[in-house]
Design a protein around this motif. Sequence first.
Motif, PDB file in Angstrom:
ATOM      1  N   ARG A 140       0.833  -1.210   0.000  1.00  0.00           N
ATOM      2  CA  ARG A 140       0.000   0.000   0.000  1.00  0.00           C
ATOM      3  C   ARG A 140       0.864   1.255   0.000  1.00  0.00           C
ATOM      4  O   ARG A 140       0.635   2.192  -0.779  1.00  0.00           O
ATOM      5  CB  ARG A 140      -0.927   0.002   1.222  1.00  0.00           C
ATOM      6  N   ASP A 141       1.877   1.279   0.862  1.00  0.00           N
ATOM      7  CA  ASP A 141       2.720   2.462   0.968  1.00  0.00           C
ATOM      8  C   ASP A 141       3.552   2.682  -0.296  1.00  0.00           C
ATOM      9  O   ASP A 141       3.793   3.833  -0.686  1.00  0.00           O
ATOM     10  CB  ASP A 141       3.649   2.336   2.178  1.00  0.00           C
ATOM     11  N   GLY A 142       3.996   1.601  -0.915  1.00  0.00           N
ATOM     12  CA  GLY A 142       4.838   1.722  -2.097  1.00  0.00           C
ATOM     13  C   GLY A 142       4.069   1.832  -3.393  1.00  0.00           C
ATOM     14  O   GLY A 142       4.658   2.095  -4.442  1.00  0.00           O
ATOM     15  N   GLY A 143       2.751   1.615  -3.343  1.00  0.00           N
ATOM     16  CA  GLY A 143       1.951   1.654  -4.564  1.00  0.00           C
ATOM     17  C   GLY A 143       2.111   0.422  -5.431  1.00  0.00           C
ATOM     18  O   GLY A 143       1.883   0.479  -6.648  1.00  0.00           O
ATOM     19  N   ALA A 144       2.496  -0.696  -4.832  1.00  0.00           N
ATOM     20  CA  ALA A 144       2.663  -1.936  -5.590  1.00  0.00           C
ATOM     21  C   ALA A 144       1.311  -2.572  -5.909  1.00  0.00           C
ATOM     22  O   ALA A 144       0.334  -2.385  -5.188  1.00  0.00           O
ATOM     23  CB  ALA A 144       3.515  -2.922  -4.799  1.00  0.00           C
ATOM     24  N   THR A 145       1.279  -3.311  -6.992  1.00  0.00           N
ATOM     25  CA  THR A 145       0.120  -4.118  -7.354  1.00  0.00           C
ATOM     26  C   THR A 145       0.472  -5.579  -7.128  1.00  0.00           C
ATOM     27  O   THR A 145       1.407  -6.098  -7.737  1.00  0.00           O
ATOM     28  CB  THR A 145      -0.263  -3.915  -8.826  1.00  0.00           C
ATOM     29  N   ILE A 146      -0.233  -6.228  -6.209  1.00  0.00           N
ATOM     30  CA  ILE A 146       0.005  -7.645  -5.953  1.00  0.00           C
ATOM     31  C   ILE A 146      -1.030  -8.470  -6.703  1.00  0.00           C
ATOM     32  O   ILE A 146      -2.237  -8.298  -6.523  1.00  0.00           O
ATOM     33  CB  ILE A 146      -0.064  -7.963  -4.445  1.00  0.00           C
ATOM     34  N   VAL A 147      -0.541  -9.339  -7.570  1.00  0.00           N
ATOM     35  CA  VAL A 147      -1.402 -10.301  -8.252  1.00  0.00           C
ATOM     36  C   VAL A 147      -0.957 -11.687  -7.800  1.00  0.00           C
ATOM     37  O   VAL A 147       0.137 -12.133  -8.144  1.00  0.00           O
ATOM     38  CB  VAL A 147      -1.300 -10.195  -9.780  1.00  0.00           C
ATOM     39  N   PRO A 148      -1.749 -12.369  -6.989  1.00  0.00           N
ATOM     40  CA  PRO A 148      -1.351 -13.711  -6.543  1.00  0.00           C
ATOM     41  C   PRO A 148      -1.380 -14.697  -7.697  1.00  0.00           C
ATOM     42  O   PRO A 148      -2.289 -14.651  -8.538  1.00  0.00           O
ATOM     43  CB  PRO A 148      -2.408 -14.055  -5.487  1.00  0.00           C
ATOM     44  N   VAL A 149      -0.393 -15.567  -7.748  1.00  0.00           N
ATOM     45  CA  VAL A 149      -0.366 -16.544  -8.832  1.00  0.00           C
ATOM     46  C   VAL A 149      -0.546 -17.984  -8.344  1.00  0.00           C
ATOM     47  O   VAL A 149      -0.503 -18.903  -9.154  1.00  0.00           O
ATOM     48  CB  VAL A 149       0.906 -16.428  -9.704  1.00  0.00           C
ATOM     49  N   ASP A 150      -0.743 -18.179  -7.046  1.00  0.00           N
ATOM     50  CA  ASP A 150      -1.341 -19.451  -6.626  1.00  0.00           C
ATOM     51  C   ASP A 150      -2.679 -19.554  -7.353  1.00  0.00           C
ATOM     52  O   ASP A 150      -3.430 -18.576  -7.422  1.00  0.00           O
ATOM     53  CB  ASP A 150      -1.607 -19.443  -5.115  1.00  0.00           C
ATOM     54  N   SER A 151      -2.991 -20.710  -7.880  1.00  0.00           N
ATOM     55  CA  SER A 151      -4.194 -20.818  -8.702  1.00  0.00           C
ATOM     56  C   SER A 151      -5.444 -20.420  -7.924  1.00  0.00           C
ATOM     57  O   SER A 151      -6.354 -19.785  -8.468  1.00  0.00           O
ATOM     58  CB  SER A 151      -4.340 -22.243  -9.243  1.00  0.00           C
TER      59      SER A 151
END
Length: 391
Positions: A140-151
């Motif tokens: 949140r602080d860094g502005g990252a986008t997390i996309v989980p790749v566990d199915s």
Amino acid sequence: MKQVAVLGATGSIGASALDVIARHPASLRAAVLAAGRQVDALVELCRRHRPDHAVIADGALLPHLHDGLRDAGLATHAHAGDSALVELAGSDACDTVVAAIVGAAGLPSTLAAARAGKRLLLANKESLVLAGELLMAAARDGGATIVPVDSEHNAIFQCLPDAPSRAGLARIILTASGGPFRGRDRASLADVTVEQAVAHPKWSMGPKISVDSATLMNKGLEVIEAHHLFDVAGGRINVLVHPQSLVHSLVEFVDGSTLAQLGLPDMRTALAVGFGWPERIASGVSGLDLLAEGGRLDFEPPDLDAFPCLRLAFDALAAGGTAPAVLNAANEVAVSAFLQRRVGFLSIPAIVEDTLAALPAIPAVSLDALHDADDRARRHAAQAAAARATA
């Protein structure tokens, strides 16, 4: 052109990620490749993908990596050690990071990528289990986008991609294949072999993850992951065994609607979602033909008596604080002992439960506190494993 760092490039997820990248040479490029100790395999990947940087975790192997790259005529820069990995993950060398290093060793580079605002394709479940609150705060602080790749989590991401839709969320349902021992009772698991435990019926994975699937700890860790990724309490996360492994997860809403994501059991689908989202890009995976796959979808409850690791994970989530870190560390030690044939299959949950009981949860106020809990859990679990090996 997305510049991609593949951390854990020589593993199964790394191989799938590089396959998807190679299918899109106009938009994706492997800029950083990292591996643990497999220098020759890393050099071969560098021959094929020509990254700017290659990192080997074991510093003693840096000369071997350097010589291999030189002999291959590559301009790829050789690096070694965790500090190099952390620096590259947070640098301008990449804008997208595939975090696929197995175990707690993947946490520092994952945090660095999150703090630097990268698109983070997260396959390292231990980062969320060990330090979920810290990782999500860093993103949140860094502005990252997390996309989980566990199915399973990728399926939830696809069904629940934006914040407004979460207001109507009732519950999340994670599916589990049941692993190679689905349907067996506890007594019948006492003498299972390493070879049987790693022979997953649906997925091609590394040995540690395969054993976690066999004990259902993999699903327990995913419950904790889902809690952090989607800000959902453990009481609203359920698990169903689904042996076909075609429905990867379901999301139920307050209006009675349930959305599910289906597809063949191939990690390239989730990785393609991660690379392309919100666009859809080709993954190399065929579309789903339900009739060809047998024309049926079965679901059943998990057997928590035969597979108590799932129960232990729910207990650790409820306890909060350092309990998930203790759970994860003890499990890593126990699985390693099993893979080395020093303890039996049923010793894995026994060691984890013993460690959780010996180290009650305390507040997880910092990364140092979590590392301390991780260290103490590993020491206790190693002692418990040694006692069982000599018993």
